[in-house]
Scaffold this motif. Structure first.
Motif, PDB file in Angstrom:
ATOM      1  N   SER A 326     -44.369   3.442  10.815  1.00 32.41           N
ATOM      2  CA  SER A 326     -44.163   2.309  11.716  1.00 32.41           C
ATOM      3  C   SER A 326     -43.583   1.084  11.023  1.00 32.41           C
ATOM      4  O   SER A 326     -43.095   0.159  11.688  1.00 32.41           O
ATOM      5  CB  SER A 326     -45.484   1.938  12.389  1.00 32.41           C
ATOM      6  N   GLY A 327     -43.644   1.019   9.694  1.00 33.41           N
ATOM      7  CA  GLY A 327     -43.065  -0.102   8.976  1.00 33.41           C
ATOM      8  C   GLY A 327     -43.897  -1.367   9.077  1.00 33.41           C
ATOM      9  O   GLY A 327     -44.978  -1.401   9.681  1.00 33.41           O
ATOM     10  N   ALA A 328     -43.374  -2.445   8.505  1.00 32.72           N
ATOM     11  CA  ALA A 328     -44.128  -3.700   8.424  1.00 32.72           C
ATOM     12  C   ALA A 328     -44.308  -4.375   9.773  1.00 32.72           C
ATOM     13  O   ALA A 328     -45.239  -5.169   9.956  1.00 32.72           O
ATOM     14  CB  ALA A 328     -43.411  -4.650   7.462  1.00 32.72           C
ATOM     15  N   SER A 329     -43.454  -4.066  10.735  1.00 29.99           N
ATOM     16  CA  SER A 329     -43.528  -4.724  12.053  1.00 29.99           C
ATOM     17  C   SER A 329     -44.148  -3.861  13.133  1.00 29.99           C
ATOM     18  O   SER A 329     -44.348  -4.330  14.252  1.00 29.99           O
ATOM     19  CB  SER A 329     -42.115  -5.151  12.491  1.00 29.99           C
ATOM     20  N   GLY A 330     -44.465  -2.611  12.840  1.00 33.03           N
ATOM     21  CA  GLY A 330     -44.950  -1.713  13.876  1.00 33.03           C
ATOM     22  C   GLY A 330     -43.813  -1.271  14.783  1.00 33.03           C
ATOM     23  O   GLY A 330     -42.662  -1.685  14.624  1.00 33.03           O
ATOM     24  N   VAL A 331     -44.118  -0.404  15.731  1.00 32.68           N
ATOM     25  CA  VAL A 331     -43.111   0.087  16.683  1.00 32.68           C
ATOM     26  C   VAL A 331     -43.696   0.068  18.088  1.00 32.68           C
ATOM     27  O   VAL A 331     -44.907   0.192  18.277  1.00 32.68           O
ATOM     28  CB  VAL A 331     -42.632   1.513  16.340  1.00 32.68           C
ATOM     29  N   THR A 332     -42.823  -0.099  19.067  1.00 35.85           N
ATOM     30  CA  THR A 332     -43.213  -0.100  20.475  1.00 35.85           C
ATOM     31  C   THR A 332     -42.380   0.921  21.229  1.00 35.85           C
ATOM     32  O   THR A 332     -41.131   0.881  21.174  1.00 35.85           O
ATOM     33  CB  THR A 332     -43.019  -1.492  21.108  1.00 35.85           C
ATOM     34  N   ASP A 333     -43.052   1.839  21.896  1.00 36.05           N
ATOM     35  CA  ASP A 333     -42.381   2.881  22.688  1.00 36.05           C
ATOM     36  C   ASP A 333     -41.298   3.594  21.883  1.00 36.05           C
ATOM     37  O   ASP A 333     -40.183   3.842  22.361  1.00 36.05           O
ATOM     38  CB  ASP A 333     -41.773   2.291  23.970  1.00 36.05           C
TER      39      ASP A 333
END
Length: 365
Positions: A326-333
């Protein structure tokens, strides 16, 4: 989905029938009034085994660590019990709840007593649907209703559900298998014994709910997981050659919303043969064609077909593979996609219809 709890003692919830009428022991002598038949892995009076209630994998969302008591964490799971009676009879329907921990809860407006292992964050409730449609809820110990069983076979549906026990402490992060040995028991006390009328003969069947519960503070939220994937039709005239796939493959998938710095993994399990560790799904149906195999591929993978594994999230599961970071920012949908491909496996192909079932289990690090 999956579950989470602390295990210490066994939980036991019992439903029993006791005949409501009194009979003169000197005048009546009937060796058997009713007996359990054996649908759905049930055994008879003297040879009892435990049919397994499969909840599968139950996942508790990251914001539900402090769920109130009675919050459902699974759907209802039904087990049909066949009862063959040789005489008409009216019986008291009794719920006896033998669990290390017991807690009154309200679920969908109905009262129950939830039973769990000592200190467990997750317990189980039970209800029974009688042949006339009456629903009896295990809301207390003792008689909770009456049932009239005619001569012949009647079916009683016993339903169980997993709920939160509402502990003061949050659900601890981790995994536990809820192997409640004999957690639910249904019993009929036959009013007549073949030798001693005053000594009832219990007839019973035991049900063992099995679930794996997961709570992870860093878990992702999946959405739009398909329940059915139609791969369409294929022509033998367009056979691609042994080891190759027909061109009309079927794409499917779902989305993941994840917090920052999470790695998401998946395991596909062959629902028909959960011991299958190959890369070909077990084909079912009444007219299975020969010479073909159905394989799944991950667009996040290396191009090889997915190998199936058991339905768990162990890091050493042979079927486990990564979906995303998901990386440092996270993921959405964030979409994750797969493809179902029909592969030619023999020179000769026969016509037919194929069906196959797969389960997907998600885990996170």
């Amino acid at each position: 989905m999956k579950f989470l709890s602390q295990a210490a003692a066994l939980a036991l919830m019992v439903l029993s029938f006791t005949q409501a009428t009194n009979v003169n022991a000197q005048e009546v002598h009937i060796p058997e009034i009713c007996e359990f038949e054996q649908p759905e892995n049930h055994n008879n009076l003297f040879n009892v085994t435990s049919p397994i209630i499969l909840y599968g994998v139950v996942r508790i969302a990251s914001d539900d660590a402090n769920m109130p008591a009675g919050t459902p964490v699974s759907e209802w799971v039904d087990t049909n019990v066949g009862i063959l009676c040789h005489v008409d009879g009216t019986y008291d329907f009794q719920a006896d709840i033998y669990a290390a921990d017991q807690m009154p809860v309200v679920v969908d407006g109905q009262s129950y007593v939830a039973g769990s292992l000592a200190g467990a964050h997750v317990g189980s409730i039970m209800k029974a649907t009688l042949p006339d449609g009456t629903v009896l809820h295990a809301s207390s110990a003792g008689v909770i209703g009456r049932v009239t069983l005619p001569i012949g076979t009647s079916v009683i549906r016993v339903s169980t559900r997993l709920v939160s026990m509402g502990r003061a402490t949050p659900i601890p992060e981790g995994i536990i298998d809820l192997g409640f040995n004999n957690a639910h028991q249904m019993k009929i006390n036959d009013a007549y014994d073949s030798q001693f009328v005053a000594d009832p003969v219990p007839m019973f069947t035991r049900m063992k709910p099995m679930a794996t519960v997961i709570f992870q503070a860093n878990s992702c939220t999946p959405a739009n997981i398909p329940s059915l994937v139609d791969i369409g039709s294929f022509s033998s005239a367009e056979a691609p050659g042994i080891g190759n796939a027909w061109q009309n493959e079927k794409e499917f998938g779902f989305t993941l919303t994840c917090p920052a710095n999470v790695s998401a993994y998946a395991v596909f399990t062959d629902a028909t043969n959960q011991g299958n560790l190959t890369d070909s799904l077990t084909l079912t149906g009444g007219d299975i064609p020969s010479g073909v195999a159905l394989k799944l591929y991950s667009d996040q993978g290396n191009g090889s077909p997915i190998s199936f594994g058991p339905e768990d999230i162990a890091q050493d599961n042979p079927g486990r593979f990564k979906l995303l970071d998901s990386g440092a920012s996270g993921v959405t949908d964030e979409p994750v996609t797969f493809r179902a491909k029909l592969i030619q496996e023999a020179a000769t192909i026969e016509d037919g219809i194929i069906e196959a079932k797969a389960l997907v289990t998600l885990s996170y690090d």
